[in-house]
Design an enzyme around this catalytic site. Structure first.
Site, short mmCIF file in Angstrom:
data_model
loop_
_atom_site.label_atom_id
_atom_site.label_comp_id
_atom_site.label_asym_id
_atom_site.label_seq_id
_atom_site.Cartn_x
_atom_site.Cartn_y
_atom_site.Cartn_z
CB CYS A 426 1.70 8.36 -49.82
SG CYS A 426 2.17 8.99 -51.45
CG HIS A 468 7.66 7.36 -49.38
ND1 HIS A 468 6.63 6.73 -48.73
CD2 HIS A 468 7.06 8.27 -50.20
CE1 HIS A 468 5.47 7.22 -49.14
NE2 HIS A 468 5.71 8.17 -50.03
CD GLU A 469 9.28 11.52 -51.20
OE1 GLU A 469 8.81 11.81 -52.33
OE2 GLU A 469 8.56 11.36 -50.20
CG HIS A 472 6.48 9.04 -54.91
ND1 HIS A 472 5.20 8.72 -55.31
CD2 HIS A 472 6.39 9.35 -53.58
CE1 HIS A 472 4.37 8.81 -54.27
NE2 HIS A 472 5.08 9.19 -53.21
#
Length: 503
Positions: A426, A468-469, A472
């Site tokens: 990250c 993953h995004e 976020h």
């Protein structure tokens, strides 16, 4: 936009004497041992355009001659040859350009033969010198020309920008605008404000001044030039050219002190949310205590936007051996100690907020370009808006094969297939890598810039990048997904840098 052909002479033909510039350019290319491709690269121009100038099929511009002079170190010979060429060449038929669309009132039929900008940074301020060669292909005389001065210290974060300019607006005294008509700034031009906003000015340059009135009549052409200043308090590290009139040649020069160690890149954007690197490279010339970056293109499409950005690396707090996380922080990536990464990002109301959405995506692509210069990503990469300090629900992903994915308001609505565990990194805590279990297949509901909802299925490595995004945007980090008892490892122990996903 369509253009007709322009009659020219070949360097070795019967009219070779009038094309002294092409002859001189060919001579200096041979003296310096440059191939045509190498010369084009050194000048920052497209190879085919340089070849056409050398063969006489294209008329060189003054800016082109200056770039050739700098690349070939001709001691002024090429500039002199260009002046002789301009003085002796016969009148040429002007290119025929198609209908003009979306022009400002009073500028119908106007064509920009050459748009050339030079932005110079010195002592905390930017000074822009803008030159345009205008051709009136309409039926009425043109008596004024509209210019736009638009600044943004924090592009992609309109709330922060609005606060800055409401508290400290851009002023006419700071801008110090001056304009001229004719080569060599022959005639000063009067001007009048059209729109006056805190961060935005529109100005009519008038084809009149102390020397009387000098309208641009149908069939005529002229040079206009104007300059203004903006301090770095108001202007961020970017410069954008928007093509609003039919334009034949667009060129930009950035002039920075060498001590700042500037790194420059470019993005081509349009009315969509997509952005791509420039199709041609940005040239660089290190002269004395200045670094000069130059770029140009031919026949840019209407409504295209060409955005140059830079990072003053000599000013950044980076030292040899800095940790990966410190490097990412210096590139503008928010680090995991910031509570903003634990908040759910605000969704866009599309298409109402389309312009804000485009600005954020431009900033995400800019961040991705900076990061990509600092690290190799064999598995692809992604950046979410909260990671660059913007509380909006959008992320971009760049896959290992070069595909660019933009996701507005994404939600994972279904997952399936096998679940595997692979290392992830990250940008917000780049000193470590951690093994994260993720499904092979995810179904993501998201919006496009027009507000249309769609569902896209992502698989394997791309599914991992997207998930993953999306995490976020929901205030989660990959460490929240790791199995109990499993800890990230230092990046020094990780052996997968530059490799692709394993399936």
């Amino acid at each position: 936009m369509t253009t007709g052909t322009t009659s020219t002479t070949e360097p070795g033909g019967p009219d070779a004497e009038v094309n002294v510039f092409a002859v001189e350019l060919e001579r200096w290319r041979d003296v310096r041992g440059f191939s045509r491709a190498a010369l084009a690269k050194a000048m920052g121009y497209d190879r085919s355009y340089v070849s056409k100038v050398l063969s006489g099929a294209e008329r060189p511009s003054e800016t082109f001659a200056g770039h050739a002079e700098a690349a070939l170190q001709a001691g002024g010979a090429l500039r002199s040859a260009f002046r002789d060429f301009e003085a002796n060449r016969p009148a040429k038929a002007r290119p025929v350009v198609g209908p003009v669309a979306d022009t400002a009132a009073g500028m119908g039929g106007l064509v920009v033969d050459h748009d050339d900008a030079t932005l110079r940074y010195e002592d905390g301020a930017y000074r822009l010198s803008q030159r345009r060669h205008l051709v009136n292909q309409g039926t009425e005389p043109i008596t004024r020309y509209l210019i736009r001065i638009s600044v943004d210290r924090y592009p992609g974060d309109p709330e922060r920008s609005n606060q800055l300019y409401s508290e400290n607006p851009l002023s006419w005294d700071e801008i110090d605008l001056h304009a001229w008509h004719g080569r060599g700034r022959a005639n000063p031009m009067d001007w009048t404000a059209h729109h006056d906003r805190d961060a935005f000015k529109e100005v009519w340059l008038l084809f009149s001044g102390a020397h009387g009135h000098f309208p641009l009549y149908p069939g005529e052409s002229c040079w206009i030039e104007y300059e203004y200043t903006v301090t770095e308090t108001h202007w961020g590290n970017w410069f954008q050219r928007a093509v609003r009139l039919p334009t034949r040649t667009l060129s930009v020069c950035l002039d920075f002190p060498a001590e700042l160690g500037a790194s420059v890149w470019g993005l081509h954007t349009s009315m969509t949310a997509q952005a791509a690197p420039f199709a041609t490279a940005i040239g660089r010339d290190d002269t004395g205590d200045r670094h000069i970056f130059s770029w140009s293109c031919e026949d840019p499409p209407l409504h295209a936007r060409y955005r140059l950005e830079w990072d003053f690396r000599g000013r950044a707090a980076r030292t040899a051996g800095a940790s990966p996380s410190k490097v990412m922080a210096s590139l503008g990536i928010v680090q995991d100690t910031d509570p903003a990464l634990r908040q759910v990002a605000r969704r866009f109301d599309l298409p109402t907020e389309a312009e804000d959405a485009r600005r954020v995506v431009t900033e995400l692509n800019s961040a991705a370009e900076r990061v990509a210069q600092a690290h190799t990503f064999g598995k692809g990469m992604g950046v979410a808006a909260p990671q660059i300090g913007i509380d909006r629900a959008v992320a971009i992903v760049r896959t290992p094969d070069g595909e660019a994915i933009t996701l507005f308001n994404p939600t994972i609505i279904e997952s399936g297939g096998e679940v595997d565990e692979q290392y992830e990194g990250c940008l917000s805590f780049f000193d470590v890598r951690g093994r994260v279990p993720r499904p092979h297949v995810i179904h993501v509901e998201h919006a496009d810039i027009d507000g249309q909802t769609k569902i896209t299925v992502f698989e394997r490595g791309v599914a991992r990048l997207v998930a993953h995004e999306v995490d976020h945007l929901n205030g989660k980090l990959y460490t929240d997904r790791m199995r109990d008892g499993v800890e990230p490892i230092p990046v020094e122990q990780y052996r997968g840098t530059g490799s692709t996903w394993k399936y």
